[in-house]
Write a protein that holds these residues in place. Structure first.
Motif, PDB file in Angstrom:
ATOM      1  N   UNK A 104       0.754  -1.247  -0.216  1.00 30.34           N
ATOM      2  CA  UNK A 104       0.112   0.086  -0.068  1.00 30.34           C
ATOM      3  C   UNK A 104       0.954   1.311   0.028  1.00 30.34           C
ATOM      4  N   UNK A 105       1.936   1.173   0.613  1.00 32.45           N
ATOM      5  CA  UNK A 105       2.786   2.280   0.936  1.00 32.45           C
ATOM      6  C   UNK A 105       3.569   2.564  -0.255  1.00 32.45           C
ATOM      7  N   UNK A 106       3.768   1.431  -1.102  1.00 29.55           N
ATOM      8  CA  UNK A 106       4.559   1.638  -2.504  1.00 29.55           C
ATOM      9  C   UNK A 106       3.671   2.305  -3.270  1.00 29.55           C
ATOM     10  N   UNK A 107       2.184   2.308  -3.375  1.00 34.73           N
ATOM     11  CA  UNK A 107       1.199   3.037  -4.176  1.00 34.73           C
ATOM     12  C   UNK A 107       0.334   4.127  -3.626  1.00 34.73           C
ATOM     13  N   UNK A 109      -1.777   7.134  -2.794  1.00 34.48           N
ATOM     14  CA  UNK A 109      -2.957   7.794  -3.478  1.00 34.48           C
ATOM     15  C   UNK A 109      -2.581   9.204  -3.892  1.00 34.48           C
ATOM     16  N   UNK A 110      -3.275   9.488  -5.107  1.00 34.46           N
ATOM     17  CA  UNK A 110      -3.040  11.001  -5.427  1.00 34.46           C
ATOM     18  C   UNK A 110      -3.756  11.815  -4.706  1.00 34.46           C
ATOM     19  N   UNK A 111      -3.703  13.343  -4.663  1.00 29.45           N
ATOM     20  CA  UNK A 111      -4.173  14.146  -3.715  1.00 29.45           C
ATOM     21  C   UNK A 111      -5.752  13.996  -3.729  1.00 29.45           C
ATOM     22  N   UNK A 112      -6.421  13.714  -4.881  1.00 23.25           N
ATOM     23  CA  UNK A 112      -7.647  13.640  -5.131  1.00 23.25           C
ATOM     24  C   UNK A 112      -8.073  12.311  -4.582  1.00 23.25           C
ATOM     25  N   UNK A 113      -7.400  11.210  -4.784  1.00 28.13           N
ATOM     26  CA  UNK A 113      -7.805   9.960  -4.411  1.00 28.13           C
ATOM     27  C   UNK A 113      -7.985  10.006  -2.549  1.00 28.13           C
ATOM     28  N   UNK A 114      -6.805  10.867  -2.082  1.00 28.66           N
ATOM     29  CA  UNK A 114      -6.292  10.889  -0.792  1.00 28.66           C
ATOM     30  C   UNK A 114      -7.757  11.712  -0.079  1.00 28.66           C
ATOM     31  N   UNK A 115      -8.195  12.778  -0.973  1.00 29.67           N
ATOM     32  CA  UNK A 115      -9.295  13.461  -0.391  1.00 29.67           C
ATOM     33  C   UNK A 115     -10.701  12.946  -0.354  1.00 29.67           C
ATOM     34  N   UNK A 117     -10.542   9.810   0.557  1.00 29.63           N
ATOM     35  CA  UNK A 117     -10.424   8.842   1.665  1.00 29.63           C
ATOM     36  C   UNK A 117      -9.781   7.569   1.252  1.00 29.63           C
ATOM     37  N   UNK A 118      -9.254   7.501  -0.113  1.00 30.16           N
ATOM     38  CA  UNK A 118      -8.594   6.284  -0.509  1.00 30.16           C
ATOM     39  C   UNK A 118      -7.210   5.970   0.202  1.00 30.16           C
ATOM     40  N   UNK A 119      -6.812   4.977   0.583  1.00 33.47           N
ATOM     41  CA  UNK A 119      -5.547   4.599   0.773  1.00 33.47           C
ATOM     42  C   UNK A 119      -4.357   4.222   0.039  1.00 33.47           C
ATOM     43  N   UNK A 120      -4.725   4.058  -1.218  1.00 32.23           N
ATOM     44  CA  UNK A 120      -3.778   3.835  -2.226  1.00 32.23           C
ATOM     45  C   UNK A 120      -4.220   4.379  -3.751  1.00 32.23           C
ATOM     46  N   UNK A 121      -3.187   4.242  -4.599  1.00 26.04           N
ATOM     47  CA  UNK A 121      -3.388   4.760  -6.216  1.00 26.04           C
ATOM     48  C   UNK A 121      -4.081   3.366  -6.832  1.00 26.04           C
ATOM     49  N   UNK A 122      -5.228   3.203  -6.980  1.00 27.47           N
ATOM     50  CA  UNK A 122      -5.837   2.050  -7.612  1.00 27.47           C
ATOM     51  C   UNK A 122      -5.171   1.642  -8.800  1.00 27.47           C
ATOM     52  N   UNK A 123      -4.636   2.774  -9.859  1.00 26.42           N
ATOM     53  CA  UNK A 123      -4.354   2.377 -11.252  1.00 26.42           C
ATOM     54  C   UNK A 123      -3.167   1.347 -10.911  1.00 26.42           C
ATOM     55  N   UNK A 124      -2.247   1.591  -9.774  1.00 28.04           N
ATOM     56  CA  UNK A 124      -0.997   0.974  -9.861  1.00 28.04           C
ATOM     57  C   UNK A 124      -1.005  -0.207  -8.907  1.00 28.04           C
TER      58      UNK A 124
END
Length: 176
Positions: A104-107, A109-115, A117-124
């Motif tokens: 999870x730390x390696x991926x 979230x983008x600023x938008x994803x973080x806003x 509430x996402x924990x990770x960047x889903x695309x990667x």
């Protein structure tokens, strides 16, 4: 050599528990898949019906129903065999907690994803998790390929299998 304590026995049991697994079946022929599920349901219904008939019907009626059960089982076996021949089975296993947290730390979230509430960047993260949790050794490149090319529902099922096994608990709290 000392006698094992109660905790030693419990720890051995805990350490021997297999990690949760999730299986995803992908059938290349929807008609075979439907025939398999229909045959399975017909077999189960026939088995339930014979139980109710055996309780009070005459021997000829019971024999006729048992023949229906045998026929339903034969049809199910044939449908299952055809379904399995046209199906690819993928297996996913829960990662150790530290492995999952590192992934999870390696991926991030983008600023938008973080806003959101996402924990990770889903695309990667999604293909990385699929590859990391694949018991079959699926390479990340193939997981990325699947994300780009598979039908949306099939992709969701692939992602769901890899992600849901990470959430599966083996504990049961409560009475009993």
């Amino acid at each position: 050599m000392s006698n094992p304590t109660a905790w030693d026995v419990i720890q051995k049991q805990l350490d021997a528990m297999p990690k949760p697994q999730q299986v995803l079946r992908l059938c290349s022929d929807p008609e075979l898949r439907d025939r398999y599920h229909q045959a399975k349901l017909a077999k189960e219904r026939a088995e339930d019906y014979v139980k109710s008939v055996e309780k009070g019907a005459d021997k000829e009626a019971v024999a006729a129903v048992r023949k229906q059960v045998r026929d339903a089982k034969t049809a199910f076996d044939q449908a299952r065999e055809a379904y399995e021949a046209a199906t690819v089975v993928l297996t996913f296993q829960a990662l150790e907690r530290g492995q999952l947290e590192d992934l999870i730390k390696q991926h991030p979230p983008t600023e938008e994803e973080e806003a959101d509430g996402d924990e990770f960047h889903a695309e990667t993260f999604a293909p990385a998790l699929i590859a990391a949790s694949s018991v079959d050794g699926m390479p990340i490149e193939y997981a990325q390929h699947a994300m780009r090319t598979w039908a949306l529902d099939d992709w969701k099922s692939l992602w769901g299998a890899a992600w849901s096994v990470q959430q599966r608990k083996r504990s049961d709290l409560g009475k009993g």
